[in-house]
Write a protein that holds these residues in place. Sequence first.
Motif, short mmCIF file in Angstrom:
data_model
loop_
_atom_site.label_atom_id
_atom_site.label_comp_id
_atom_site.label_asym_id
_atom_site.label_seq_id
_atom_site.Cartn_x
_atom_site.Cartn_y
_atom_site.Cartn_z
N GLY A 1 81.38 -70.41 -53.33
CA GLY A 1 83.05 -70.45 -54.23
C GLY A 1 82.41 -70.34 -55.38
N PHE A 2 81.99 -69.38 -56.26
CA PHE A 2 81.69 -68.22 -57.56
C PHE A 2 80.59 -67.93 -56.90
CE2 PHE A 2 83.24 -73.16 -57.82
CZ PHE A 2 85.02 -72.95 -58.39
N THR A 3 81.35 -66.87 -56.23
CA THR A 3 80.07 -65.46 -56.14
C THR A 3 79.83 -64.36 -57.10
OG1 THR A 3 80.91 -64.23 -54.75
CG2 THR A 3 79.75 -66.18 -54.12
N HIS A 4 79.25 -63.00 -57.42
CA HIS A 4 80.06 -62.40 -57.79
C HIS A 4 81.12 -61.33 -57.07
CE1 HIS A 4 76.89 -63.02 -60.79
NE2 HIS A 4 75.80 -63.14 -60.31
N SER A 5 81.03 -61.90 -55.78
CA SER A 5 81.91 -60.97 -54.81
C SER A 5 83.25 -61.68 -54.42
CB SER A 5 80.96 -61.01 -53.65
OG SER A 5 80.09 -60.38 -53.46
N GLY A 6 83.24 -63.03 -55.32
CA GLY A 6 84.77 -63.80 -55.27
C GLY A 6 84.18 -64.76 -54.84
N ASP A 7 84.91 -66.05 -54.04
CA ASP A 7 85.20 -66.81 -53.07
C ASP A 7 85.17 -66.05 -51.88
OD1 ASP A 7 85.64 -69.28 -52.73
OD2 ASP A 7 87.73 -69.51 -52.83
N LEU A 8 83.82 -67.08 -51.93
CA LEU A 8 83.52 -66.38 -50.26
C LEU A 8 83.89 -68.28 -49.30
CD1 LEU A 8 79.97 -64.86 -50.29
CD2 LEU A 8 82.65 -64.03 -50.26
N THR A 9 83.92 -69.25 -49.84
CA THR A 9 84.66 -70.23 -48.70
C THR A 9 85.61 -69.96 -47.87
OG1 THR A 9 86.00 -71.32 -50.87
CG2 THR A 9 83.55 -71.91 -51.12
N PRO A 10 86.15 -69.37 -47.82
CA PRO A 10 87.38 -69.28 -46.76
C PRO A 10 86.14 -68.84 -45.83
CG PRO A 10 88.66 -68.93 -48.39
CD PRO A 10 87.10 -68.28 -49.23
N LEU A 11 85.34 -68.64 -45.19
CA LEU A 11 84.47 -67.71 -44.56
C LEU A 11 83.78 -68.95 -43.84
CD1 LEU A 11 82.41 -65.09 -45.62
CD2 LEU A 11 84.68 -63.95 -44.73
N PHE A 12 84.00 -69.77 -44.23
CA PHE A 12 82.94 -71.16 -42.97
C PHE A 12 83.30 -72.08 -42.76
CE2 PHE A 12 80.21 -69.34 -46.90
CZ PHE A 12 79.47 -69.22 -45.63
N SER A 13 83.48 -72.62 -42.09
CA SER A 13 84.48 -73.34 -40.48
C SER A 13 83.45 -75.13 -41.41
CB SER A 13 84.14 -73.29 -39.50
OG SER A 13 84.79 -71.97 -39.21
N GLY A 14 82.64 -75.46 -41.91
CA GLY A 14 82.11 -76.57 -42.09
C GLY A 14 80.61 -76.32 -42.85
N TYR A 15 81.15 -77.07 -43.33
CA TYR A 15 78.65 -77.24 -44.60
C TYR A 15 78.09 -78.54 -43.67
CZ TYR A 15 81.92 -74.35 -47.01
OH TYR A 15 82.39 -72.98 -47.59
N PHE A 16 76.61 -78.29 -43.74
CA PHE A 16 75.74 -79.74 -43.74
C PHE A 16 75.01 -79.92 -44.29
CE2 PHE A 16 78.28 -78.44 -39.56
CZ PHE A 16 79.14 -79.29 -38.83
N ASP A 17 74.60 -80.97 -44.84
CA ASP A 17 73.27 -80.71 -45.41
C ASP A 17 72.43 -81.92 -45.04
OD1 ASP A 17 74.43 -83.60 -46.38
OD2 ASP A 17 75.05 -83.44 -48.20
N THR A 18 71.45 -82.28 -45.45
CA THR A 18 70.44 -83.71 -44.88
C THR A 18 71.15 -84.36 -44.69
OG1 THR A 18 69.41 -84.01 -47.32
CG2 THR A 18 68.38 -82.24 -45.65
N ALA A 19 72.34 -85.19 -44.43
CA ALA A 19 72.90 -86.56 -44.93
C ALA A 19 73.11 -86.90 -42.95
CB ALA A 19 74.14 -86.59 -45.16
N ILE A 20 72.79 -85.21 -42.02
CA ILE A 20 73.17 -85.77 -41.19
C ILE A 20 71.15 -85.40 -40.27
CG2 ILE A 20 73.16 -82.74 -40.20
CD1 ILE A 20 75.47 -83.40 -38.37
N GLY A 21 70.91 -84.99 -40.93
CA GLY A 21 69.23 -85.51 -41.01
C GLY A 21 68.39 -84.40 -41.18
N SER A 22 66.95 -84.24 -41.15
CA SER A 22 66.23 -83.54 -41.30
C SER A 22 66.68 -82.15 -40.84
CB SER A 22 64.28 -84.20 -41.62
OG SER A 22 63.61 -82.61 -41.53
N LYS A 23 66.44 -81.14 -41.36
CA LYS A 23 65.88 -79.68 -41.21
C LYS A 23 64.74 -79.23 -40.13
CE LYS A 23 68.26 -76.66 -43.43
NZ LYS A 23 68.46 -74.84 -44.21
#
Length: 239
Positions: free
Chosen positions: A141-163
Amino acid sequence: MSTPPIRAVLTDIEGTTSSISFVKDVLFPYARTRLAGFVAEHAADPDVAGALAEARVLAGRPDLDTAGTIELLQAWIDEDRKAKPLKALQGMIWEDGYRSGELKGDIYPDAVAQLTAWKNSGLALYVYSSGSVLAQKLIFGFTHSGDLTPLFSGYFDTAIGSKLEASSYTAIAKEIGIAPVEILFLSDNTRELDAAREAGMKTIALDRGEVVIPPDQTHPVVADFHAIDAATSTVRSAN
């Protein structure tokens, strides 16, 4: 039977879209040096208090005082421990840094260009990282290229399980409603790629020169996103 086309790209962050050095040499020290001051300033915040309490329980030291808990968390930062309460506190501290302008998400230019092209071509993009969902949204969201979050439809971390477990990738596919065989997973970690492939996903390894890719691994390897044909989950010829 022909292989179904790729409908979604699932990407790792550290060592894939961003350098490991940015995370290890910028983000981790930033959180470590500000941890004590942040906790003191936000001691009454339920999220902060809850994370501290969870860290004590996780460490098996429920009677640890605040100073001791901070030392514990700092040790976990040094160990790069994937602990939920630590990730939560790091995310809060990084959020202050990003919003103040002290931090800028370091995303490789080739990743920015290709993620944008893939999104424009109709592919759905998702992130799966050991960092918290908040941390993921901040780095994009705070990159040198601006806000890139609109590119993504979802985010997952280890709450969904081990990688490193195939079940995690199966769960991600189920949640986004796309068959694993129609998802391309990108990472610099071949053990993660093994788990994703076991779940049925297509895989490509990123070799950014920061980790050693085992010579006996069996995933296609590229140096950057420009070499990836995401729609077919293949590697483009150097020619």
